[in-house]
Enzyme design. Structure first.
Site, PDB file in Angstrom:
ATOM      1  CB  CYS A  80      -0.977  -0.077   1.171  1.00 41.47           C
ATOM      2  SG  CYS A  80      -2.454   0.903   0.874  1.00 41.47           S
ATOM      3  CG  HIS A 176      -3.049  -3.366   3.987  1.00 36.37           C
ATOM      4  ND1 HIS A 176      -2.057  -2.668   4.627  1.00 36.37           N
ATOM      5  CD2 HIS A 176      -3.750  -2.458   3.276  1.00 36.37           C
ATOM      6  CE1 HIS A 176      -2.158  -1.387   4.333  1.00 36.37           C
ATOM      7  NE2 HIS A 176      -3.181  -1.232   3.513  1.00 36.37           N
ATOM      8  CD  GLU A 178      -0.164  -5.303   6.233  1.00 33.66           C
ATOM      9  OE1 GLU A 178      -0.046  -5.930   5.163  1.00 33.66           O
ATOM     10  OE2 GLU A 178      -0.518  -4.102   6.281  1.00 33.66           O
TER      11      GLU A 178
END
Ligand code: GLN
Length: 205
Positions: A80, A176, A178
């Protein structure tokens, strides 16, 4: 010995990357100053606010050393805002401080505002094992890649827009990983970093 991965920790979603990397067996080190770069074998540029991160990179003297590490072939996972930091070309924000080491043209906030955040499932080339395999992808005020330069491979598209690219050893994602349980991208970074750590450098030959 565990691979040492630096996570840029000036701002943004760095803690989530640290958790994912630790799950992949990496030794994680937070990058806030030049001295933190010592001995790292891979790098994560997290999501957050790219304008803030770029300014802090400049103020903290990290912009040039990080640029050199990327140009030197250190494996990078950028998510991002991290993708924006890598972009060589940022037409709407040309003066925004960034590393500018990946030949892509990026449009910030291309999918709308924070309230318009969404999760989808994407086929990501080389990361998905079969045609039915998908990656859970969380988009939060995400950028997209408008142009990928020579040598930059587009790995995933959403509505015809490129949202995952690989250029050399730099993997840039609009979304994302994560924030999900999917460790494929972090595991990729750890593997690449282990290989890179073993490779002889120019100065050592
Ligand atoms: N919109 C942010 C930017 O332009 C990126 C958002 C994110 O990293 N989740 O910097």
């Amino acid at each position: 010995m565990a691979v040492r991965i630096g996570v840029l920790a000036l701002q943004g979603a760095f803690a989530e990357h640290e958790r994912a990397l630790a799950q992949c067996g990496a030794q994680v080190c937070e990058i806030r100053a030049r001295r933190d770069l010592m001995g790292i074998q891979g790098l994560v540029l997290p999501g957050g606010e790219s304008t803030v991160m770029g300014t802090l990179l400049q103020e903290d003297g990290l912009l040039i050393p990080l640029r050199d590490l990327c140009r030197g072939g250190m494996p990078v996972l950028a998510t991002c805002a991290g993708m924006i930091l890598l972009a060589a070309d940022l037409p709407d924000f040309a003066l925004q401080p960034r590393l500018g080491v990946l030949d892509i043209s990026v449009r910030r906030n291309a999918f709308g505002r924070q309230q318009e955040s969404f999760t989808t499932f994407l086929q990501v080339r080389t990361f998905c094992a079969s045609a039915a395999d998908r990656v859970e992808a969380v988009f939060i005020r995400a950028p997209l890649v408008e142009r990928a330069g020579t040598g930059v491979e587009v790995l995933a598209c959403l509505d015809g827009h490129s949202v995952a690219v690989l250029g050399g050893s730099m993997l840039a994602l609009s979304f994302h990983p994560e924030l999900t349980e999917d460790l494929r991208f972090h595991a990729w970074l750890v593997r690449r970093a282990a290989v890179w750590a073993r490779a002889p450098r120019q100065s050592e030959k």
